[in-house]
Every structure is written in structure tokens, then in C-alpha cells.
Design a protein around this motif. Structure first.
Motif, PDB file in Angstrom:
ATOM      1  N   GLY A  41     -12.233  16.031 -51.507  1.00 37.53           N
ATOM      2  CA  GLY A  41     -11.210  15.877 -52.526  1.00 37.53           C
ATOM      3  C   GLY A  41     -11.336  14.536 -53.235  1.00 37.53           C
ATOM      4  N   LYS A  42     -11.835  13.533 -52.516  1.00 35.45           N
ATOM      5  CA  LYS A  42     -11.981  12.199 -53.099  1.00 35.45           C
ATOM      6  C   LYS A  42     -12.846  12.221 -54.352  1.00 35.45           C
ATOM      7  N   GLN A  43     -13.947  12.944 -54.295  1.00 37.21           N
ATOM      8  CA  GLN A  43     -14.823  12.977 -55.467  1.00 37.21           C
ATOM      9  C   GLN A  43     -14.136  13.688 -56.631  1.00 37.21           C
ATOM     10  N   TYR A  60       1.854   5.261 -51.902  1.00 32.45           N
ATOM     11  CA  TYR A  60       0.761   6.082 -52.452  1.00 32.45           C
ATOM     12  C   TYR A  60      -0.444   6.013 -51.526  1.00 32.45           C
ATOM     13  N   TRP A  61      -1.283   7.012 -51.648  1.00 33.00           N
ATOM     14  CA  TRP A  61      -2.577   6.970 -50.946  1.00 33.00           C
ATOM     15  C   TRP A  61      -3.473   6.009 -51.723  1.00 33.00           C
ATOM     16  N   VAL A  62      -4.066   5.075 -50.982  1.00 34.33           N
ATOM     17  CA  VAL A  62      -4.711   3.904 -51.588  1.00 34.33           C
ATOM     18  C   VAL A  62      -5.796   4.253 -52.618  1.00 34.33           C
ATOM     19  N   CYS A  77      -4.074  18.290 -50.900  1.00 36.42           N
ATOM     20  CA  CYS A  77      -4.965  18.224 -49.726  1.00 36.42           C
ATOM     21  C   CYS A  77      -4.274  18.569 -48.409  1.00 36.42           C
ATOM     22  N   TYR A  78      -2.948  18.347 -48.335  1.00 33.43           N
ATOM     23  CA  TYR A  78      -2.230  18.655 -47.082  1.00 33.43           C
ATOM     24  C   TYR A  78      -1.301  19.855 -47.258  1.00 33.43           C
ATOM     25  N   CYS A  79      -1.529  20.666 -48.286  1.00 33.77           N
ATOM     26  CA  CYS A  79      -0.500  21.647 -48.665  1.00 33.77           C
ATOM     27  C   CYS A  79      -0.228  22.716 -47.618  1.00 33.77           C
ATOM     28  N   LEU A 121     -11.139  20.925 -48.128  1.00 34.09           N
ATOM     29  CA  LEU A 121     -11.270  21.684 -46.877  1.00 34.09           C
ATOM     30  C   LEU A 121     -11.167  20.751 -45.670  1.00 34.09           C
ATOM     31  N   SER A 122     -11.128  19.432 -45.958  1.00 29.64           N
ATOM     32  CA  SER A 122     -11.180  18.427 -44.882  1.00 29.64           C
ATOM     33  C   SER A 122     -10.091  18.604 -43.846  1.00 29.64           C
ATOM     34  N   LYS A 123      -8.838  18.646 -44.312  1.00 34.80           N
ATOM     35  CA  LYS A 123      -7.716  18.686 -43.379  1.00 34.80           C
ATOM     36  C   LYS A 123      -7.385  20.135 -43.022  1.00 34.80           C
ATOM     37  N   THR A 124      -7.481  21.037 -44.020  1.00 36.61           N
ATOM     38  CA  THR A 124      -7.089  22.428 -43.785  1.00 36.61           C
ATOM     39  C   THR A 124      -7.924  23.071 -42.679  1.00 36.61           C
TER      40      THR A 124
HETATM   41  C1  LIG Z   1      -3.781  12.294 -50.169  1.00 39.69           C
HETATM   42  C2  LIG Z   1      -5.235  12.547 -49.978  1.00 39.69           C
HETATM   43  N1  LIG Z   1      -5.916  13.130 -50.967  1.00 39.69           N
HETATM   44  C3  LIG Z   1      -7.223  13.367 -50.865  1.00 39.69           C
HETATM   45  C4  LIG Z   1      -7.917  13.032 -49.725  1.00 39.69           C
HETATM   46  C5  LIG Z   1      -9.368  13.310 -49.735  1.00 39.69           C
HETATM   47  O1  LIG Z   1      -9.916  13.843 -48.594  1.00 39.69           O
HETATM   48  P1  LIG Z   1     -11.398  14.353 -48.609  1.00 39.69           P
HETATM   49  O2  LIG Z   1     -12.177  13.515 -49.545  1.00 39.69           O
HETATM   50  O3  LIG Z   1     -11.858  14.231 -47.194  1.00 39.69           O
HETATM   51  O4  LIG Z   1     -11.340  15.778 -49.064  1.00 39.69           O
HETATM   52  C6  LIG Z   1      -7.255  12.400 -48.669  1.00 39.69           C
HETATM   53  C7  LIG Z   1      -7.969  11.949 -47.490  1.00 39.69           C
HETATM   54  O5  LIG Z   1      -7.501  11.243 -46.633  1.00 39.69           O
HETATM   55  C8  LIG Z   1      -5.873  12.159 -48.795  1.00 39.69           C
HETATM   56  O6  LIG Z   1      -5.174  11.589 -47.820  1.00 39.69           O
END
Ligand SMILES: Cc1ncc(COP(=O)(O)O)c(C=O)c1O
Length: 412
Positions: free
Chosen positions: A111-113, A135-137, A216-218, A245-248
Motif C-alpha cells: 500500500g505504501k507504494q 496520522y500514520w507517519v 489497509c485495516y478495513c 494485502l499486508s495486514k488482511t
Molecule cells: C495506515 C497504513 N497505510 C498503509 C500501510 C502500508 O502497508 P503496506 O505497504 O505493507 O501495504 C500501512 C502500514 O503499516 C499503514 O499503517
């Protein structure tokens, strides 16, 4: 033997302004510090890592092994294979009733990208981007990298860090290009209810700005069923959805995420991606198809376990004198307020021998009790720690016992 590493400083090498404006992710910095202590033999309890402690489900692992055997070793389209993009939109449609098509999807390395590509594709230098606090940093650093101006929108802890359309409306100006909403929130676990999210989209759109909804956490919601603002029939024109898909599916290391957005915006993001990483790893894409189209029971199992841990952690934190904690409604983080242990003292009934900042308090906690947390300064607040409860019950019990004894000693 001479030191093989060059001693050239960052100033001498003249790092670009873009990159000089950002910092290494604070959560990564905590991970590195903990790894150093662990290498020296420290017995740590780690509440820092923002990732599931579960293993990736077997059906997903098997799909990746099959993909290797079947020689999925070539480049794919930079936006991901058609099969994967179909699996993304079909999963979203099945779970939320949305109606995206593959041309409105880009698969990314996490999701970061997707967030990075989106902000770089949308934000010009000087544009305002509304960012709710805490906020997420990474949001903040991506905005800074793009030369945008983060407009911090303070939420109130006394109201469970709730974000409302009225607050967004009051912050919108003709310079606002983007509004970012992350529900459930990392780090507070706050959730924006569906009706409020609809109104946030409405006010954002009526100002001609775009809404980035980070989902991402939905799937990790404790008080309501999963929901996406993308399910609204008229949502698309002003909306970007980011998923992962990271957290799910407990796939943090695999690096697979996506964005769904109007096709011209997806094309812009694709241009950028085609010149940087190109496609997400071909084998991971095959695993991703299985994750999205295969059985979904693992998600429910993880949700049940996180719920049990959330109850335990919040209860134990609230038992510590002078520590308070809101009840997270989603994700897997607790965000306790430790202001009574800080100087200048902002809470009431606190102690005398206090740390100057939550960063300092976190460092002390790490050195004295071996407990890893992320200080709230990384998320734009000065009075909190973030604790991830995506770790075993045994770790949670040990860590909370250590925390209790640490806070009992402060100010003695
Ligand atoms: C709020 C939020 N968005 C997006 C991400 C992106 O995760 P990833 O790049 O592993 O998909 C994270 C990861 O910690 C997050 O906490």
C-alpha cells in the motif's frame, strides 16, 4: 585495513531538497534500535512492529510455490496482471458492493507504494493536503516529498479521535488538493462511521478536492461490519481507495497493495511506477490472486484473536495509575495517554520525576524494562505511545506486567 566505507557527509554530497525534506520512518527507527539491543542479548517485548504475528495462510503460500514451479518469472504489465486486477475489483465488489473495473486499478509493491505514487501524481508544490492527527507517519513524509503542505487537522482524544465532515469542511480551502482519511486509523484505532465518511466525501468533492481513503485495516473492525466509501454509486470521481494485502492476509513481507482511482489518475501513477519498480513481483501476484479469490476464513480468525487481545491490552493499560487509553475500534494498535509522566505536566495527579518528552520516556522504557513502543511524536501527538497488539498473548502479558512496574517506578 582501511575502513572501506566512504566518510563523505550528506552536506558534501548535496542530497536533493526533495529527499532532505523527509526522514527515515520513525517506526523503522524503533525496529532498528530494538534489533541492535536484541543482537546484544537484550530480552525484549516488542510492541513496536505494525504487522500481524500470524503466518501467511497455507493456500497463499502454496499458490506462490506453484507460481515458481510454473515459471511465473517474467515481467508482467507494470500495473499488475489482468487476472490480479480482476481479483482485486471482484473482492472489493463482493465485500463492499463497489463497481470498479481493471482500468481503474493499479497493483503496487505494498500500500505504501500506492500512497507514494498517488501523492506524487496529484500534489504540486504549495498544494494543501488535509491530514487528520494522529496520522500514520508515511502520509506526512510523502506530502513533504511532493512539496505539498500538510494541513494538520487535530482530532480530540476525549471524543475518541473522531473525525467529522464539519472538521474537514472547516479546513478546506481553494488550495486543498487532497484530504487523507485512514479508517481504521494507525495509530489510534479510530473509525469513521459510514455516514460520516459519505459526508466527508461530499464536502471534499464539493470543494473540487480528492479524498484518499486508506483502507489497509478495513477488515479489522470490532464494533461494525467492514465498509468502504467506494461502495457509493457516485463516489468514484473524487475518490482514491488504497488497499493492501499486508495486514488482511498477514503478507507484510510479500509487498502487495493496490489503488483504485479514476482511470487518468491510475495512468499517471502507472507512468511513475513504470520508471521505478515496474510490476509487483510476478510470483507474489499469483499468491495475491489466491489470497483475494480463495477462502477468506483466515481473516475472520485473525479478527477474533485481535479482538481478544484488544480487550486484554486496554483493560491492563487502564489498570495502570495515571495512564488512560481510548478503546480502539479497529486495526491492532492501542494508543495510551502517558502525559502524567511527562514534564511539563499536562495531566492531573501526576508525579514529580518526569521525562521531558514521550520520546525520552520511550527510550527509558526500552532500556529499563526492554519494552518496545513507538512514541506518539511519530504520529503527531506528544502524549502517547503506540502499542501494537499484533503479538502473542504471552508477550502481551509479559509486556503489560513490565509496563505496570515501569510506570510504578516513575516519579518515585
Ligand atoms: C495506515 C497504513 N497505510 C498503509 C500501510 C502500508 O502497508 P503496506 O505497504 O505493507 O501495504 C500501512 C502500514 O503499516 C499503514 O499503517
Amino acid at each position: 585495513m582501511a575502513n572501506p566505507q566512504s566518510s563523505l557527509s550528506a552536506e558534501k554530497i548535496a542530497i536533493s531538497h526533495r529527499v532532505s525534506r523527509i526522514s527515515v520512518s520513525a517506526t523503522q527507527a524503533v525496529v532498528m534500535e530494538a534489533a541492535k539491543l536484541r543482537a546484544q542479548g537484550a530480552n525484549l517485548v516488542d510492541f513496536g512492529a505494525g504487522e500481524p504475528d500470524f503466518f501467511t495462510p497455507d493456500n497463499i503460500k502454496e499458490a506462490a510455490i506453484r507460481a515458481i514451479r510454473e515459471n511465473y518469472s517474467k515481467y508482467t504489465p507494470a500495473a499488475g496482471t489482468m487476472e490480479l486486477r480482476k481479483a482485486i475489483v471482484e473482492r472489493h465488489a463482493a465485500d463492499f458492493g463497489s463497481s470498479y473495473v481493471p482500468a481503474e486499478v493499479i497493483a503496487t509493491a505494498g500500500g505504501k507504494q500506492a500512497i507514494f505514487n498517488l501523492i506524487c501524481s496529484l500534489v504540486n508544490p504549495g498544494d494543501d493536503v488535509i491530514l487528520p492527527v494522529p496520522y500514520w507517519v508515511t502520509f506526512c513524509d510523502c506530502i513533504n516529498y511532493a512539496g505539498g503542505h500538510p494541513v494538520m487537522l487535530e482530532t480530540r482524544e476525549a471524543e475518541n479521535f473522531a473525525l467529522t465532515a464539519e472538521m474537514v469542511q472547516a479546513a478546506l480551502t481553494p488550495r486543498t488538493r487532497l484530504v487523507i482519511v485512514n479508517s481504521p486509523s494507525n495509530p489510534s484505532g479510530a473509525v469513521v462511521p459510514p455516514k460520516e465518511m459519505e459526508r466527508i466525501l461530499e464536502v471534499t468533492a464539493s470543494h473540487g478536492a480528492m479524498l484518499l481513503s486508506d483502507e489497509c485495516y478495513c477488515y479489522y473492525l470490532y464494533e461494525q461490519s467492514p465498509y468502504s466509501v467506494g461502495s457509493l454509486p457516485d463516489a468514484k470521481d473524487h475518490l482514491i481507495l488504497v488497499g493492501s494485502l499486508s495486514k488482511t492476509y498477514a503478507m507484510t513481507g510479500w509487498r502487495l497493495g493496490f489503488a483504485m482511482a479514476p482511470a487518468p489518475l491510475v495512468s499517471a501513477m502507472l507512468k511513475l511506477q513504470s520508471h521505478s519498480t515496474s510490476n509487483p513481483t510476478s510470483i507474489v501476484q499469483q499468491a495475491g490472486i489466491e489470497a483475494l479469490a480463495g477462502p477468506q476464513d483466515s481473516v475472520q480468525q485473525m479478527l477474533q484473536e485481535y479482538r481478544r487481545r484488544r480487550e486484554f491490552v486496554v483493560e491492563k493499560l487502564r489498570e495502570i495509575p495515571d495512564v488512560s487509553c481510548t478503546l480502539p475500534q479497529g486495526a491492532f494498535y492501542a494508543y495510551p495517554n502517558v502525559s502524567s509522566f511527562l514534564n511539563p505536566q499536562t495531566g492531573s495527579g501526576g508525579k514529580a520525576n518526569l521525562a521531558a518528552s514521550v520520546n525520552e520516556l520511550g527510550g527509558k522504557l526500552l532500556r529499563e524494562e526492554g519494552v518496545v513502543v513507538v512514541p506518539g511524536e511519530a504520529f503527531g501527538t506528544r502524549e502517547h505511545f503506540r502499542l501494537s497488539y499484533a503479538t502473542s498473548m504471552a508477550n502481551l502479558e509479559e509486556g503489560l506486567t513490565r509496563l505496570k512496574s515501569f510506570f510504578a517506578k516513575q516519579g518515585d
